[in-house]
Design a protein around this motif. Sequence first.
Motif, PDB file in Angstrom:
ATOM      1  N   LEU A 229      68.638  82.096  94.258  1.00 51.07           N
ATOM      2  CA  LEU A 229      68.688  82.479  95.666  1.00 51.07           C
ATOM      3  C   LEU A 229      67.341  82.361  96.370  1.00 51.07           C
ATOM      4  CD1 LEU A 229      71.101  83.293  97.401  1.00 51.07           C
ATOM      5  CD2 LEU A 229      70.381  85.673  97.167  1.00 51.07           C
ATOM      6  N   PRO A 230      66.260  82.970  95.845  1.00 53.52           N
ATOM      7  CA  PRO A 230      64.966  82.791  96.505  1.00 53.52           C
ATOM      8  C   PRO A 230      64.458  81.357  96.463  1.00 53.52           C
ATOM      9  CG  PRO A 230      64.708  83.973  94.428  1.00 53.52           C
ATOM     10  CD  PRO A 230      66.164  83.917  94.718  1.00 53.52           C
ATOM     11  N   LYS A 231      64.840  80.624  95.436  1.00 49.20           N
ATOM     12  CA  LYS A 231      64.442  79.216  95.347  1.00 49.20           C
ATOM     13  C   LYS A 231      65.125  78.387  96.429  1.00 49.20           C
ATOM     14  CE  LYS A 231      61.684  79.223  91.733  1.00 49.20           C
ATOM     15  NZ  LYS A 231      60.287  78.727  91.773  1.00 49.20           N
ATOM     16  N   LEU A 232      66.389  78.707  96.721  1.00 49.49           N
ATOM     17  CA  LEU A 232      67.091  78.000  97.792  1.00 49.49           C
ATOM     18  C   LEU A 232      66.414  78.273  99.136  1.00 49.49           C
ATOM     19  CD1 LEU A 232      70.789  78.584  96.683  1.00 49.49           C
ATOM     20  CD2 LEU A 232      69.654  76.364  96.895  1.00 49.49           C
ATOM     21  N   ALA A 256      75.363  86.074 102.762  1.00 47.65           N
ATOM     22  CA  ALA A 256      74.605  87.270 103.135  1.00 47.65           C
ATOM     23  C   ALA A 256      73.155  86.936 103.475  1.00 47.65           C
ATOM     24  CB  ALA A 256      74.654  88.291 102.005  1.00 47.65           C
ATOM     25  N   GLU A 257      72.593  85.965 102.753  1.00 51.13           N
ATOM     26  CA  GLU A 257      71.192  85.586 102.963  1.00 51.13           C
ATOM     27  C   GLU A 257      71.032  84.439 103.954  1.00 51.13           C
ATOM     28  OE1 GLU A 257      68.600  87.199 101.851  1.00 51.13           O
ATOM     29  OE2 GLU A 257      69.872  88.651 100.778  1.00 51.13           O
ATOM     30  N   LYS A 258      72.154  84.006 104.548  1.00 52.78           N
ATOM     31  CA  LYS A 258      72.159  82.956 105.568  1.00 52.78           C
ATOM     32  C   LYS A 258      71.551  81.648 105.073  1.00 52.78           C
ATOM     33  CE  LYS A 258      72.058  86.297 109.355  1.00 52.78           C
ATOM     34  NZ  LYS A 258      71.361  86.756 110.590  1.00 52.78           N
ATOM     35  N   ILE A 259      71.889  81.312 103.823  1.00 51.47           N
ATOM     36  CA  ILE A 259      71.454  80.034 103.248  1.00 51.47           C
ATOM     37  C   ILE A 259      72.493  78.974 103.606  1.00 51.47           C
ATOM     38  CG2 ILE A 259      71.098  78.763 101.084  1.00 51.47           C
ATOM     39  CD1 ILE A 259      69.985  81.369  99.925  1.00 51.47           C
ATOM     40  N   PRO A 260      72.083  77.881 104.234  1.00 55.48           N
ATOM     41  CA  PRO A 260      73.047  76.856 104.629  1.00 55.48           C
ATOM     42  C   PRO A 260      73.616  76.120 103.418  1.00 55.48           C
ATOM     43  CG  PRO A 260      70.819  76.101 105.053  1.00 55.48           C
ATOM     44  CD  PRO A 260      70.704  77.542 104.632  1.00 55.48           C
ATOM     45  N   PHE A 261      74.924  75.911 103.408  1.00 57.56           N
ATOM     46  CA  PHE A 261      75.561  75.223 102.289  1.00 57.56           C
ATOM     47  C   PHE A 261      76.856  74.586 102.748  1.00 57.56           C
ATOM     48  CE2 PHE A 261      77.372  79.471 102.280  1.00 57.56           C
ATOM     49  CZ  PHE A 261      78.718  79.227 102.101  1.00 57.56           C
TER      50      PHE A 261
END
Length: 292
Positions: A229-232, A256-261
Amino acid sequence: MRSIAYLCIILSAGLASACSNNQQQGQQSSSPAKIAIHNNSVNIAYTDTGKNDTTLLFVHGWAINKGYWANQIKYFGKRYRVVAMDLAGFGNSGKNRDKWDVYAFASDVDSVIKELDLKKVILIGHSMSGDIVLQSAIDNKDRVIGLVGIDNFKNPGYQLTEKDKKEYEAAMAQMKQHFVKTATDYFNQALFYKTTTQAVRNRVLNDVAHADSVIAIASMANTVNFDELPKLKQAGKKLYVIGSDVTPVDTTHMVAEKIPFKIYNIHATGHYPMIEKPDDFNLLLDKVIQQL
């Protein structure tokens, strides 16, 4: 047994995949001149096909090698530069080192990008190599334009409990004692689907039986603590995943962390969609590339 079952759960989450194939894909006549690549004195074997400013760089997972990308090389090599590599310790690459973790493998990928002077790179990593290409994307932010996982990133952000860790350690201990049997049981339980052909099953099981067990076990053990997660977040790239709908991605933490995928599922396949359903796989990867 519970240790095997847990090993299946953990490794299916993207921490490992398996197979080492002795069939190596040759270069086509349009390939650039071959350059010897070494990462800290370790030879890195690869194929380099086609010509284009955009390069598709295929990276395998646990014990796999570049031979499993043969269909993709043929399909995409007509329009893009396509590089498929063997990570150190697998395929035709060297084994003369003692580090077998995500960072060491990512440095293998980095060396290919650097030595071939690749500038617009789409990194494509199967299973365990999802983490490897993720780290390489961080290492090469100015060169990598796309990040694609193949049947991995099953639950980024999930934290192992103490019980999880103990069961994982037990499974690894069993792997050290009975590598071929444990790995074979694992593949039969977790990596094949009911529609997986006998030819694919035989190919994978034969390859894992001939893998270097010391390197295979070390690389598997050293991937469990890589926090995706932090790496993304650090990579700053939209994550694309192409995988089987039999084991879908849990996107809870990424949302939840708003990481685009973007997730693309192939219906009813095992852990090796690029060889089980290559036509479907290629069409989906083509969609991803067009978006990039």
